[in-house]
Design an enzyme around this catalytic site. Sequence first.
Site, PDB file in Angstrom:
ATOM      1  CG  ASP A  41      -1.818   1.007   1.321  1.00 41.06           C
ATOM      2  OD1 ASP A  41      -1.486   2.196   0.666  1.00 41.06           O
ATOM      3  OD2 ASP A  41      -2.819   1.160   1.977  1.00 41.06           O
ATOM      4  CG  LEU A  42       2.166   2.761  -3.816  1.00 42.34           C
ATOM      5  CD1 LEU A  42       1.931   3.274  -5.177  1.00 42.34           C
ATOM      6  CD2 LEU A  42       3.610   2.070  -3.644  1.00 42.34           C
TER       7      LEU A  42
ATOM      8  CE  LYS B  60       2.812  10.038 -22.842  1.00 45.55           C
ATOM      9  NZ  LYS B  60       1.641  10.673 -23.343  1.00 45.55           N
TER      10      LYS B  60
ATOM     11  CG  HIS C 273       6.569   5.389 -25.777  1.00 44.30           C
ATOM     12  ND1 HIS C 273       5.302   6.139 -25.396  1.00 44.30           N
ATOM     13  CD2 HIS C 273       5.787   5.097 -27.155  1.00 44.30           C
ATOM     14  CE1 HIS C 273       4.514   6.238 -26.063  1.00 44.30           C
ATOM     15  NE2 HIS C 273       4.723   5.738 -27.211  1.00 44.30           N
TER      16      HIS C 273
ATOM     17  CE  LYS D  90       6.944   5.273 -31.390  1.00 41.16           C
ATOM     18  NZ  LYS D  90       6.041   3.784 -31.470  1.00 41.16           N
TER      19      LYS D  90
ATOM     20  CD  GLU E  40      -2.916   7.934 -30.232  1.00 40.29           C
ATOM     21  OE1 GLU E  40      -3.295   6.813 -29.706  1.00 40.29           O
ATOM     22  OE2 GLU E  40      -3.194   9.114 -29.686  1.00 40.29           O
TER      23      GLU E  40
ATOM     24  CG  ASP F 123      -2.017  11.881 -24.385  1.00 34.17           C
ATOM     25  OD1 ASP F 123      -1.218  11.502 -23.365  1.00 34.17           O
ATOM     26  OD2 ASP F 123      -2.440  11.222 -25.169  1.00 34.17           O
TER      27      ASP F 123
ATOM     28  CG  HIS G 264       5.045  11.254 -27.304  1.00 31.13           C
ATOM     29  ND1 HIS G 264       5.855  10.491 -26.253  1.00 31.13           N
ATOM     30  CD2 HIS G 264       3.943  10.937 -27.186  1.00 31.13           C
ATOM     31  CE1 HIS G 264       5.201   9.817 -25.519  1.00 31.13           C
ATOM     32  NE2 HIS G 264       4.069   9.803 -25.901  1.00 31.13           N
TER      33      HIS G 264
ATOM     34  CE  LYS H 187      -6.093   9.641 -27.292  1.00 33.41           C
ATOM     35  NZ  LYS H 187      -5.653   8.459 -27.760  1.00 33.41           N
TER      36      LYS H 187
END
Length: 493
Positions: free
Chosen positions: A86-87, A151, A181, A185, A219, A238, A243, A343
Amino acid sequence: MSFDLVFIGGTGDLAWRKLMPALFQAFRHGKLPPGGRILSVAREDYADDSYRNWLQTRFQDVEFARRPGDEEFARFATLVHYLRVDLSQPADYVRLREWLAAAGGDNARSDGPADTVVLYLATSPHLFPQICEQLGSVGLNGPRVRVVLEKPLGHDLESAQEINRVVRSVFSETQAFRIDHYLGKSAVQNLMALRFGNALFEPLWRRESIANIQITLAEQLGVGTRGDFYDRTGALRDMIQNHALQLLTMIAMEPPSRNDADAIRDEKLKVLQALKPFTAESVLRDVVRGQYRRGTVDGKPAPGYLEEAGVPSDSRTETFVALRTEVQNWRWAGVPFYLRTGKRLAAYEAQIVVNFRPTPHSIFPGSNTPNKLVIKLQPEDGLELHLLAAKGSGQSEALSPVSLDLDFDQAFAENRVGAYERLLLEAIAGRLNLFVRSDEQEQAWRWVEPILRTWERDNDISAGPRPYPAGTWGPAAASALVARDGCAWPEEQ
């Protein structure tokens, strides 16, 4: 080198969708260093075996190039352990420290503590300060410990600075691995190789030869089950703040003096500092935000953003951003950089398009189409160089477009490494080249802050984001943004 890799938040989506599959791939490829243990910690009441069974079930929902068989998974699972934590309870951090110290029990090391401990915070970022302080209070911040921060790191500049202040009070900068991330790539790695490992493009990589650069992160999916989270985040936070800006720095940076983490990150920081700052007026002129409405994606009906679960019916959160900026230095002065993300767009693709200037004087009839270099990040992974060539038919002197296409999946087919797999292995090895330094991250927030503030003000007096049908390339204003400079997005050329 023995290691302990701890996923704090080991039952969350990130852990089972991305991190554990990446580690399995590293295990399959024989890339994991020997003497390793993988520990998931979370509040759920699992033991080692029950957690392994749960993880194997979750793997059924993960896309693998070759699905793990029972025997192969069982071999991997011997590395995987679970500890209920339990943090919010300081005593549980003591239990974590004791587990890592191999103080007895079935999970103890025969050769003592691991050489390296990597603590991956796969939790909500608002928990990072509390977790780091508790780790420090029990001594889990020594020189053999590294912390990986996922992130989004903060919600704005102030919150990012506060997280970094707490992290720096517990861990040194060389112990903090801020993950993006996209930097893992293969195509991004090959961007470094393309620019700094070959002499071909460097003489052309400047304002005299390049007309504009376009970065698209598109996306087809909507927000899905993440409606509540996404509505508090939006496309700018986001995707653009992290990115897209990291990709821009890789494209625009000066050659580093050496292949060293700080040398590379120093040059990236200079690009972020050279970005043309936004004012309230330039935000209205050079930034387009949108929000998807009901439409059709791949021939199937798709709901609008306001119809998604967890999204308020009056939300003005953006699901699309397109913007124009410039890097104000001698190499890039006057060259537009266009960034675009969204999106429910017409395609799933991430790519960088470098559009070169046309020849100064064409001696051939017909089109004088400029050359362009397309760096494909996903779903394909490779490079395309678009040129003009003679057909050789003898009937016409007109030139026709041709392309040189390098598919990295074909060129390097054996044991291709995914982004998270590469980044986890780099964190275990202690190499910071592919991770973001705190001053980079804060400068990126500093640059997007005027956009956020302008939107907050305008939400009180305007209609907010421009609507666009799902399955399209966003609001028409995004096309007008680049057309103003006599340019067009790739799908419009």
